[in-house]
Design a protein around this motif. Sequence first.
Motif: not given
Length: 70
Positions: A13-29, A59-66
């Motif tokens: 990801l061009k920009r990291s997704i920063k979340v609280e530890p409680a939300y780690f299980d909601l991140l895409p795998t 995230m600037g409107g979308e998830l961008v891959l680099r």
Amino acid sequence: MLENLTTKKVYVLKRSIKVEPAYFDLLPTNIRELEELNYKMKLQIEDNYIDYSHLNQVMGGELVLRRLNK
């Protein structure tokens, strides 16, 4: 980090997704979950757990891959 198994190209990801530890299980795998998150974020869909409107702004409107060079 994503890898195209056919071409062996690697992406992050061009920009990291920063979340609280409680939300780690909601991140895409996987790529399907990443695309679903990007879709919901663009439409700013209502959800009990994630504020997609806020995520869209952060995230600037979308998830961008680099692509990474090997």
